[in-house]
Structures are given as C-alpha cells and as structure tokens.
Design an enzyme around this catalytic site. Structure first.
Site, PDB file in Angstrom:
ATOM      1  N   HIS A  67      32.360  22.634  19.400  1.00 18.61           N
ATOM      2  CA  HIS A  67      32.190  23.527  20.544  1.00 18.61           C
ATOM      3  C   HIS A  67      32.537  22.801  21.836  1.00 18.61           C
ATOM      4  CE1 HIS A  67      29.502  25.965  23.408  1.00 18.61           C
ATOM      5  NE2 HIS A  67      30.692  26.532  23.305  1.00 18.61           N
ATOM      6  N   SER A  77      31.130  29.848  20.240  1.00 20.54           N
ATOM      7  CA  SER A  77      29.983  29.482  21.061  1.00 20.54           C
ATOM      8  C   SER A  77      28.747  30.290  20.700  1.00 20.54           C
ATOM      9  CB  SER A  77      30.303  29.699  22.549  1.00 20.54           C
ATOM     10  OG  SER A  77      30.621  31.072  22.786  1.00 20.54           O
ATOM     11  N   GLU A  79      29.950  19.587  21.521  1.00 19.93           N
ATOM     12  CA  GLU A  79      28.899  19.786  20.530  1.00 19.93           C
ATOM     13  C   GLU A  79      29.535  19.795  19.141  1.00 19.93           C
ATOM     14  OE1 GLU A  79      25.445  22.391  22.723  1.00 19.93           O
ATOM     15  OE2 GLU A  79      27.204  23.491  22.002  1.00 19.93           O
ATOM     16  N   ASN A  94      24.053  26.446  24.974  1.00 22.28           N
ATOM     17  CA  ASN A  94      23.937  27.890  25.175  1.00 22.28           C
ATOM     18  C   ASN A  94      22.584  28.439  24.751  1.00 22.28           C
ATOM     19  OD1 ASN A  94      26.414  28.234  26.374  1.00 22.28           O
ATOM     20  ND2 ASN A  94      27.476  28.693  24.477  1.00 22.28           N
TER      21      ASN A  94
END
Length: 285
Positions: free
Chosen positions: A144, A123, A156, A194
């Site tokens: 991800h 991540s 992702e 993120n």
C-alpha cells in the site's frame, strides 16, 4: 526483485512505476488504454524532471542522464498476460472493485510463472479476499503506497494468514530498495494508516452535524493544534467524498459492531462545502 509489472496507469500506477524505475528496477506498466499509457509516460517524465532539478541543481548533464536512464527502464503494454510471463513481481493498482480485481488475478494466475509474487495496492479491500481466486496465496501480499508515491515515504506491507515469511521478507526488502520506510501489517480493514485516519474523518463530519464547530474551525483546530498539514474535512474532500463514503460503508459491512466506522446517511450532504475547502487547499506535490 529486478523486473516489476505495474497494472493500472493512473496516478498511483504511474507513481509506483517511477519510483521502481528510478531505483534500478525494470518496469512494465500495463493499462488497457493506450491513451492512459501515453499520459502516464508524460506524467512520469515531468515528475522525473522535478526530481532531477532538486537532486542535481545546475548539473544539467547529470540531470538528463538520470531522466534518460530511468525512462529507458520503463516499457508499456496493453497486455497484462504478456507482461507477467517475464516478471518477478506484479503490483495491481486498478479500480477498487473486488469483481474486477478477481477477474484480473484469476487470469494472471494461470499465466504467470509460479515464482512470481502478486500484490495489490488496495487501500480498503481485504488482501486475503483478493487472493482467494488464485493458487498462490502464499505468494500474495499487499503493497500500500501513498499518494503522491514519489514524495510519500511510507509503504505498508500487508500479510494475510497465508502469506509466507519468505514473501513478506522479499516485499519488505523491495520496499526499502525503493527508498521507502516500510511497516508490516496484518490484513485488517484499512491496515494501519487508513484504519486510524478514515474514522477520524467520519468523526469530523459527525461533529459538523452536531453543530460543534464550523468546517473552517474544525480544520483549523487540527492543523494548528495537532500539527496536521490539512484539516480532516479538507482532507476528506481531497481524497474524495465518494471514496471516503465507499470505504466506510465497506468496512462497516465487515465490522458492523465498530461504532467508529458508522457513517451518517447525510455524509455527502453535510460535507458539500467543497468550494470552501478548495480555496484553502494546499498543494502537497
């Protein structure tokens, strides 16, 4: 993709294993610790029971068949080398440490057939940097997932400048087969979610340091004003203060000119209101 090898038997690894198995894939879950594998198998079985109850309600026969079929598609081993000899896709979900990932992928690259696609569930680390030790950079990407994997719908799919269009297409198709909504992203710190989320957590801490508002009021404002399921400070605690700090420091080293990634030296001290957040924490499973 018919056979998937998941490396790492923690929460993410077991969740990825579950969703892959329950969508018709054969999955080998790898961990060095037999105890971790046993705990992962138990965790997956319990999670499948919850899924079966929601999906089949009072049809116990169908529910049991669903659980048995899914569990029968999962095998476990402590040997990653053996597992990758007969697989289509490797998904790494181990500790967020570049040296450890490099050691793993360098070894696997020498064993796995050339057609096998390698991916990381990282991540925070660069996919291109992880892939640097392999000879299959065109067959290396990021997948991800989000925690808890069986519940969260997003995946992702991350490409580097070396990832081939065929590899990305295969990974996007695989993600949709898992029942996920896929988004494609270039290899940038934090990818999409993120990169937007973690700096907002850091800003919440800076607001707290400036005395703008209390922990409770910052979290309440974002829950009720922005519709977030939990406030940024509560979320930072849920993710783990050490994890958030580690991510911010790593990104800041890569992009020092980005002010949004700067983190207060007193980050953990400022945030150490864990008991308050735990009392208000909502279960999301």
């Amino acid at each position: 993709i018919s056979h998937v090898t998941v490396i790492g038997g923690g929460l993410m690894g077991s969740g990825i294993t579950q969703v892959a198995a329950q969508t018709g894939h054969h999955v080998t879950l790898v961990d060095l610790d037999e105890g971790v594998l046993a705990a992962s198998t138990t965790r997956i079985s319990s999670s499948l029971s919850r899924v079966a109850r929601k999906r089949y309600h009072d049809d116990k026969e169908a529910a049991n068949r669903f659980i048995e079929t899914t569990m029968s598609a999962i095998s476990t081993t402590t040997s990653a080398g053996e597992a990758v000899k007969n697989t289509d896709l490797v998904i790494e979900a181990i500790v967020e440490n570049m040296a450890v990932k490099h050691k793993l992928f360098k070894e696997l690259d020498q064993i796995a057939p050339q057609n096998v696609i390698f991916t990381s569930n990282t991540s925070s680390l660069s996919i291109k940097d992880i892939a640097a030790v392999t000879q299959r950079k065109d067959r290396f990407g990021g997948l991800h997932f989000f925690n808890p994997v069986p519940v969260m719908k997003l995946l992702e799919v991350v490409k580097t400048s070396d990832t081939s269009p065929q590899t990305i297409s295969t990974l996007l198709t695989f993600g949709r087969e898992l029942g996920k909504t896929t988004v494609e992203c270039s290899d940038t710190p934090g990818f999409i979610v993120n990169r937007l989320l973690v700096p907002s957590l850091a800003e919440a801490v800076r607001m707290l340091e400036r005395g703008v508002a209390t922990v409770e009021d910052i979290d309440t404002a974002m829950r009720l004003g922005a519709g977030h399921p939990m406030g940024p400070l509560q979320l930072a605690d849920y993710v783990g203060l050490d994890t958030v700090l580690f991510i911010l420091q790593g990104w800041h080293e890569k992009i020092p000119e980005c002010g949004a990634l700067q983190c207060s030296r007193n980050f953990k001290k400022t945030c150490f209101r864990r008991e308050t957040w735990k009392q208000n924490r909502r279960r999301i499973l």
